[in-house]
Design a protein around this motif. Structure first.
Motif, PDB file in Angstrom:
ATOM      1  N   PHE A  84       1.039  -1.189   0.129  1.00 59.55           N
ATOM      2  CA  PHE A  84       0.208   0.067   0.102  1.00 59.55           C
ATOM      3  C   PHE A  84       1.228   1.377   0.309  1.00 59.55           C
ATOM      4  O   PHE A  84       1.222   1.593   1.103  1.00 59.55           O
ATOM      5  CB  PHE A  84      -0.526   0.465   1.062  1.00 59.55           C
ATOM      6  CG  PHE A  84      -1.991   1.425   1.242  1.00 59.55           C
ATOM      7  CD1 PHE A  84      -3.080   1.030   1.138  1.00 59.55           C
ATOM      8  CD2 PHE A  84      -1.773   2.301   1.506  1.00 59.55           C
ATOM      9  CE1 PHE A  84      -4.150   1.499   0.727  1.00 59.55           C
ATOM     10  CE2 PHE A  84      -2.390   3.301   1.911  1.00 59.55           C
ATOM     11  CZ  PHE A  84      -3.753   2.451   1.463  1.00 59.55           C
ATOM     12  N   LEU A  97      -7.741   4.842   5.019  1.00 62.75           N
ATOM     13  CA  LEU A  97      -7.772   4.004   3.690  1.00 62.75           C
ATOM     14  C   LEU A  97      -7.104   2.970   4.156  1.00 62.75           C
ATOM     15  O   LEU A  97      -6.940   1.562   3.279  1.00 62.75           O
ATOM     16  CB  LEU A  97      -6.878   5.045   2.930  1.00 62.75           C
ATOM     17  CG  LEU A  97      -7.626   6.148   1.839  1.00 62.75           C
ATOM     18  CD1 LEU A  97      -6.366   6.811   1.002  1.00 62.75           C
ATOM     19  CD2 LEU A  97      -8.415   5.209   0.672  1.00 62.75           C
ATOM     20  N   ALA A 101      -7.941  -1.250   3.309  1.00 61.88           N
ATOM     21  CA  ALA A 101      -7.142  -2.228   2.702  1.00 61.88           C
ATOM     22  C   ALA A 101      -6.915  -3.185   3.744  1.00 61.88           C
ATOM     23  O   ALA A 101      -6.936  -4.667   3.166  1.00 61.88           O
ATOM     24  CB  ALA A 101      -6.043  -1.670   1.936  1.00 61.88           C
ATOM     25  N   ILE A 141      -1.231  -1.580  -3.791  1.00 63.25           N
ATOM     26  CA  ILE A 141      -2.690  -0.304  -3.511  1.00 63.25           C
ATOM     27  C   ILE A 141      -1.972   1.007  -4.183  1.00 63.25           C
ATOM     28  O   ILE A 141      -0.832   1.535  -3.145  1.00 63.25           O
ATOM     29  CB  ILE A 141      -3.491  -0.921  -2.294  1.00 63.25           C
ATOM     30  CG1 ILE A 141      -3.849  -2.444  -2.806  1.00 63.25           C
ATOM     31  CG2 ILE A 141      -4.641   0.083  -2.678  1.00 63.25           C
ATOM     32  CD1 ILE A 141      -4.803  -2.209  -1.610  1.00 63.25           C
ATOM     33  N   ILE A 165      -6.156   4.726  -5.989  1.00 60.18           N
ATOM     34  CA  ILE A 165      -6.892   5.227  -6.037  1.00 60.18           C
ATOM     35  C   ILE A 165      -6.940   6.505  -5.712  1.00 60.18           C
ATOM     36  O   ILE A 165      -6.088   7.204  -5.647  1.00 60.18           O
ATOM     37  CB  ILE A 165      -7.197   4.993  -3.983  1.00 60.18           C
ATOM     38  CG1 ILE A 165      -6.912   3.405  -3.407  1.00 60.18           C
ATOM     39  CG2 ILE A 165      -8.870   6.017  -3.111  1.00 60.18           C
ATOM     40  CD1 ILE A 165      -6.942   2.711  -2.215  1.00 60.18           C
ATOM     41  N   ALA A 318     -11.032   1.508  -0.388  1.00 63.89           N
ATOM     42  CA  ALA A 318      -9.626   1.096  -0.381  1.00 63.89           C
ATOM     43  C   ALA A 318      -9.690  -1.072  -0.008  1.00 63.89           C
ATOM     44  O   ALA A 318      -8.869  -1.308  -0.742  1.00 63.89           O
ATOM     45  CB  ALA A 318      -9.383   1.475   0.570  1.00 63.89           C
ATOM     46  N   THR A 322      -8.510  -2.665  -2.938  1.00 62.67           N
ATOM     47  CA  THR A 322      -7.970  -4.836  -2.618  1.00 62.67           C
ATOM     48  C   THR A 322      -8.765  -5.473  -3.521  1.00 62.67           C
ATOM     49  O   THR A 322      -7.614  -6.520  -3.913  1.00 62.67           O
ATOM     50  CB  THR A 322      -8.091  -4.726  -1.069  1.00 62.67           C
ATOM     51  OG1 THR A 322      -7.253  -3.410  -0.705  1.00 62.67           O
ATOM     52  CG2 THR A 322      -7.682  -5.270  -0.460  1.00 62.67           C
TER      53      THR A 322
END
Length: 357
Positions: A84, A97, A101, A141, A165, A318, A322
């Motif tokens: 991430f 966020l 995730a 991500i 995102i 998120a 994912t």
């Protein structure tokens, strides 16, 4: 050794360290670096004989099941890590966020590695890509303002599925991304103020080059038009979604001879800065000034007065991103590569009808 005949992306050797190590494994296995990366990161689109040969060499070179990492034979086997990467880690926006995730990955038995990509630092964008190449990440991500063509190519070369995102601009077709319903949010926030009877409504947006900021201001303009109110450029300011610029913009707006009776702030942080500016000038919220924020971060329900704001469903966004990455990792094509998760206006105590002179 003859090169494997399965289709594969062209790959090149890196420098010293992880990239160079992968190049050595690729040379010994007779495959491309991208194929080695796919095996290392658990991708399923590699022939079984090739996978076994590459896994054996990865283990010999300190990859595979050694502490350096692991190669997973099936795309969604339990375990494994997803990266991430976010532009800035400080603040409740990032926390929500990350939470979304992490919960989505926990549900499938996977872990999350969080790192910051400080866009203002020279070369930092390359650093996070190098980090992804040098650890057993199976996907990414990305919450970075912009992803360049070169970075997308590099992610493909590494065999890493990814999703964005809240990108600064709408990505090219086929790039998975998740955003909020920013235009409807700006419309709802401003429409609420219009219906309360406000006629001088200002807006403090984020950076004008950001997709989300422009959409929120466009929603503001549409609500004014819907309410029969003229658009006044003097009442529009752009900041950076943080405290400092918004505070100065709010002071500037509230010092106008015909000051606004309401301000729609492009973020909750900007709304708090507007509170502070109003207090400095002896104005009370909402008696003298109505304020609406955007995001509905945790503190919005704790400040005084409690902030009316547009909820951005950050954990949900998120989680959707994912799941996109997990689908790609499993060799599936997401039903859509563009998702906007709907928010809603949350009414609290920071808005009221304008005071009658």
């Amino acid at each position: 050794m003859a090169r494997d005949t399965e289709p594969e992306e062209a790959g090149g050797a890196g420098g010293e360290g992880g990239a160079g190590g992968l190049a050595r494994v690729a040379a010994e296995a007779g495959v491309s670096v991208s194929t080695v990366s796919k095996v290392l990161h658990g991708r399923s689109d590699v022939a079984s004989r090739t996978r076994a040969r590459v896994q054996r060499l990865l283990e010999q070179h300190g990859y595979g099941t050694a502490p350096r990492g692991r190669a997973v034979p099936t795309a969604l086997a339990a375990g494994g890590l997803i990266d991430f990467v976010i532009g800035e880690l400080d603040g409740p926006w990032a926390v929500q966020l990350v939470r979304g995730a992490e919960e989505a990955l926990h549900a499938v038995g996977m872990g999350l590695v969080v790192s910051a990509a400080h866009e203002s630092e020279s070369g930092q964008a390359r650093n996070w890509l190098e980090a992804l190449a040098n650890r057993p990440t199976r996907g990414a991500i990305l919450v970075v303002p912009g992803l360049t063509d070169a970075q997308r190519v590099e992610l493909g070369r590494l065999g890493l599925p990814f999703a964005l995102i809240a990108p600064a601009e709408e990505p090219p077709p086929g790039v998975p991304w998740v955003g909020a319903t920013n235009w409807p949010g700006g419309l709802a926030a401003t429409r609420h103020l219009v219906r309360l009877g406000h006629r001088r409504i200002a807006v403090i947006g984020g950076p004008p080059d950001r997709l989300a900021s422009r959409a929120r201001v466009d929603g503001y303009r549409s609500a004014l038009d819907e309410g029969g109110l003229p658009f006044d450029p003097e009442l529009v300011r752009y900041g950076d979604f943080s405290h400092g610029p918004a505070y100065e913009h709010a002071l500037d707006l509230l010092r106008l001879p015909d000051r606004p009776t309401a301000i729609f702030a492009g973020s909750d942080q900007q709304a708090l800065s507007t509170y502070r500016a109003a207090d400095r000038l002896g104005l009370r919220v909402p008696a003298d000034l109505s304020v609406v924020g955007f995001d509905d971060l945790d503190f919005a329900d704790w400040v005084t007065p409690r902030l009316t704001t547009v909820r951005t469903p950050l954990p949900e966004m998120a989680a959707v991103a994912t799941r996109m990455v997990l689908q790609l990792l499993a060799g599936q094509v997401p039903e859509t590569t563009r998702v906007e998760v709907a928010g809603e206006l949350v009414l609290r105590d920071s808005t009221a009808p304008p005071r009658v002179p």
